[in-house]
Design an enzyme around this catalytic site. Structure first.
Site, PDB file in Angstrom:
ATOM      1  N   SER A 234       0.869  -1.190   0.000  1.00  0.00           N
ATOM      2  CA  SER A 234       0.000   0.000   0.000  1.00  0.00           C
ATOM      3  C   SER A 234       0.896   1.227   0.000  1.00  0.00           C
ATOM      4  O   SER A 234       2.002   1.186   0.554  1.00  0.00           O
ATOM      5  CB  SER A 234      -0.861   0.007   1.269  1.00  0.00           C
ATOM      6  OG  SER A 234      -1.527   1.244   1.387  1.00  0.00           O
TER       7      SER A 234
ATOM      8  N   TYR B  27      -1.286  -0.654  10.331  1.00  0.00           N
ATOM      9  CA  TYR B  27      -1.482  -1.181   8.966  1.00  0.00           C
ATOM     10  C   TYR B  27      -0.343  -0.714   8.060  1.00  0.00           C
ATOM     11  O   TYR B  27       0.246  -1.511   7.320  1.00  0.00           O
ATOM     12  CB  TYR B  27      -2.832  -0.681   8.455  1.00  0.00           C
ATOM     13  CG  TYR B  27      -3.094  -0.914   6.989  1.00  0.00           C
ATOM     14  CD1 TYR B  27      -3.567  -2.145   6.533  1.00  0.00           C
ATOM     15  CD2 TYR B  27      -2.905   0.110   6.051  1.00  0.00           C
ATOM     16  CE1 TYR B  27      -3.834  -2.353   5.182  1.00  0.00           C
ATOM     17  CE2 TYR B  27      -3.164  -0.087   4.706  1.00  0.00           C
ATOM     18  CZ  TYR B  27      -3.632  -1.326   4.279  1.00  0.00           C
ATOM     19  OH  TYR B  27      -3.878  -1.522   2.937  1.00  0.00           O
TER      20      TYR B  27
HETATM   21  P1  NAP Z   1     -11.321  -6.142   0.936  1.00  0.00           P
HETATM   22  O1  NAP Z   1     -12.306  -5.709  -0.111  1.00  0.00           O
HETATM   23  O2  NAP Z   1     -11.582  -5.829   2.366  1.00  0.00           O
HETATM   24  O3  NAP Z   1     -11.117  -7.752   0.775  1.00  0.00           O
HETATM   25  C1  NAP Z   1     -10.228  -8.396   1.638  1.00  0.00           C
HETATM   26  C2  NAP Z   1     -10.067  -9.842   1.201  1.00  0.00           C
HETATM   27  O4  NAP Z   1      -9.112 -10.481   2.061  1.00  0.00           O
HETATM   28  C3  NAP Z   1     -11.349 -10.657   1.303  1.00  0.00           C
HETATM   29  O5  NAP Z   1     -11.325 -11.601   0.252  1.00  0.00           O
HETATM   30  C4  NAP Z   1     -11.209 -11.355   2.663  1.00  0.00           C
HETATM   31  O6  NAP Z   1     -11.943 -12.567   2.749  1.00  0.00           O
HETATM   32  C5  NAP Z   1      -9.719 -11.637   2.653  1.00  0.00           C
HETATM   33  N1  NAP Z   1      -9.119 -11.833   3.987  1.00  0.00           N
HETATM   34  C6  NAP Z   1      -9.081 -10.974   5.027  1.00  0.00           C
HETATM   35  N2  NAP Z   1      -8.412 -11.515   6.054  1.00  0.00           N
HETATM   36  C7  NAP Z   1      -8.021 -12.763   5.656  1.00  0.00           C
HETATM   37  C8  NAP Z   1      -7.324 -13.826   6.281  1.00  0.00           C
HETATM   38  N3  NAP Z   1      -6.866 -13.730   7.537  1.00  0.00           N
HETATM   39  N4  NAP Z   1      -7.129 -14.953   5.568  1.00  0.00           N
HETATM   40  C9  NAP Z   1      -7.581 -15.066   4.304  1.00  0.00           C
HETATM   41  N5  NAP Z   1      -8.233 -14.096   3.656  1.00  0.00           N
HETATM   42  C10 NAP Z   1      -8.471 -12.965   4.337  1.00  0.00           C
HETATM   43  O7  NAP Z   1      -9.882  -5.577   0.627  1.00  0.00           O
HETATM   44  P2  NAP Z   1      -9.214  -4.876  -0.670  1.00  0.00           P
HETATM   45  O8  NAP Z   1      -9.445  -3.431  -0.562  1.00  0.00           O
HETATM   46  O9  NAP Z   1      -9.571  -5.616  -1.894  1.00  0.00           O
HETATM   47  O10 NAP Z   1      -7.680  -5.106  -0.299  1.00  0.00           O
HETATM   48  C11 NAP Z   1      -6.906  -6.163  -0.832  1.00  0.00           C
HETATM   49  C12 NAP Z   1      -5.453  -5.879  -0.507  1.00  0.00           C
HETATM   50  O11 NAP Z   1      -5.108  -4.615  -1.046  1.00  0.00           O
HETATM   51  C13 NAP Z   1      -5.149  -5.794   0.987  1.00  0.00           C
HETATM   52  O12 NAP Z   1      -3.901  -6.361   1.252  1.00  0.00           O
HETATM   53  C14 NAP Z   1      -5.122  -4.300   1.242  1.00  0.00           C
HETATM   54  O13 NAP Z   1      -4.323  -3.980   2.351  1.00  0.00           O
HETATM   55  C15 NAP Z   1      -4.513  -3.813  -0.053  1.00  0.00           C
HETATM   56  N6  NAP Z   1      -4.772  -2.398  -0.342  1.00  0.00           N
HETATM   57  C16 NAP Z   1      -6.050  -1.943  -0.494  1.00  0.00           C
HETATM   58  C17 NAP Z   1      -6.243  -0.584  -0.762  1.00  0.00           C
HETATM   59  C18 NAP Z   1      -7.619   0.015  -0.935  1.00  0.00           C
HETATM   60  O14 NAP Z   1      -7.739   1.242  -0.937  1.00  0.00           O
HETATM   61  N7  NAP Z   1      -8.662  -0.780  -1.094  1.00  0.00           N
HETATM   62  C19 NAP Z   1      -5.148   0.277  -0.864  1.00  0.00           C
HETATM   63  C20 NAP Z   1      -3.878  -0.234  -0.704  1.00  0.00           C
HETATM   64  C21 NAP Z   1      -3.695  -1.579  -0.444  1.00  0.00           C
HETATM   65  P3  NAP Z   1     -13.531 -12.554   3.171  1.00  0.00           P
HETATM   66  O15 NAP Z   1     -14.281 -12.024   1.948  1.00  0.00           O
HETATM   67  O16 NAP Z   1     -13.852 -13.975   3.441  1.00  0.00           O
HETATM   68  O17 NAP Z   1     -13.668 -11.650   4.344  1.00  0.00           O
END
Ligand code: NAP
Length: 248
Positions: free
Chosen positions: A143, A157
């Site tokens: 991130s 985080y």
């Molecule tokens: P999200 O919509 O909240 O989805 C999170 C995903 O991770 C879901 O599939 C969830 O499964 C799974 N998950 C959470 N904890 C887990 C665990 N302990 N074991 C296995 N699976 C787990 O998140 P996102 O925004 O797509 O983010 C994805 C990645 O991008 C993350 O690493 C996040 O830090 C990074 N990121 C996101 C952003 C942003 O703005 N969105 C920015 C920078 C980085 P369930 O559906 O079963 O809960």
């Protein structure tokens, strides 16, 4: 035989976009999820309806036994792993460091750091030429927070993502001569459900004016960068961290 891609946290958001695009690019795709079986099964159904191969496995990346079972299921069902996207990640309610307790820190680091290390370990054991593998590629989802620190929101985080970037650098160098490339993407603010888990569902709208492009990103825009890093188009890139953030 298809190339095999495992995406952790592939039920929603960026991970689901990577799974869909990976399938469109010809990978057999395995996704893991934590709790949301219905969403994971929807992603699988969509891929299969489109003529692709997909598998969903419930597995908490923070639990070593779950990670081992996840990789064994992928071996048995899909065949030899070619690509891993360490995407599963969490953040918690926005607060200052002087309010954080140890339990919260452990939860955030267990998923974002330990989970990524364990999945990388299992992938290297399968892909490395040192272990008889055929090489492969890993992309870690970091991130922009790693280099901004996220003050007043989630410094924990941000620090966990800095650890992931160091894993990217160190592991890339460790396995560069063993046929494995290890890179990271550093997304900015992407329109997914993660912001609601931080207690700020309207975050993208709230902060978009501070982004040079004046908008949040879409999960598909991050997925395209990840698929590029996994592909042979990126054959001489390892240890790189690619911003996907609408400008810095
Ligand atoms: P999200 O919509 O909240 O989805 C999170 C995903 O991770 C879901 O599939 C969830 O499964 C799974 N998950 C959470 N904890 C887990 C665990 N302990 N074991 C296995 N699976 C787990 O998140 P996102 O925004 O797509 O983010 C994805 C990645 O991008 C993350 O690493 C996040 O830090 C990074 N990121 C996101 C952003 C942003 O703005 N969105 C920015 C920078 C980085 P369930 O559906 O079963 O809960």
């Amino acid at each position: 035989m298809s190339k095999v891609l495992l995406v952790t946290g592939g039920s929603r958001g960026i991970g689901a976009a990577v799974a869909r695009l990976g399938a469109a690019r010809g990978y057999a795709v395995a996704i893991s999820y934590l709790r949301n079986r219905a969403a994971a099964e929807d992603v699988v159904a969509e891929i299969v309806e489109g003529g692709g191969q997909a598998l969903a496995v419930q597995a908490d990346v923070a639990q070593e036994g779950d990670v081992q079972r996840l990789f064994r299921e992928v071996d048995a069902t899909c065949g030899p792993l070619s690509a891993l996207v360490n995407n599963a990640g969490v953040l918690e309610t926005q607060m200052r460091v002087d309010e954080m307790d140890a339990a919260r820190l452990q939860r955030v680091f267990a998923t974002n750091v330990t989970g990524s290390f364990l999945c990388a370990r299992e992938a290297v054991r399968r892909m490395s030429t040192r272990h008889g593998g055929r090489g492969g590629a890993i992309v870690n989802v970091s991130s922009r927070a790693a280099r901004l620190g996220s003050p007043g929101e989630y410094v924990d985080y941000a620090a966990s993502k800095a650890a992931l970037e160091t894993l990217t650098l160190g592991l890339a160098r460790e396995v560069a001569a063993e046929g494995i490339r290890v890179n990271a993407v550093a997304p900015g603010i992407i329109d997914t459900e993660i912001h609601a888990s931080g207690g700020d569902p309207g975050r993208v709208e709230r902060v978009k004016e501070a982004i040079p492009m004046k908008r949040g990103g879409q999960a598909e825009e991050v997925a395209r960068a990840i698929l590029w890093l996994l592909s042979d188009e990126a054959s001489y890139s390892t240890g790189a961290i690619l911003d996907v953030a609408g400008g810095r």
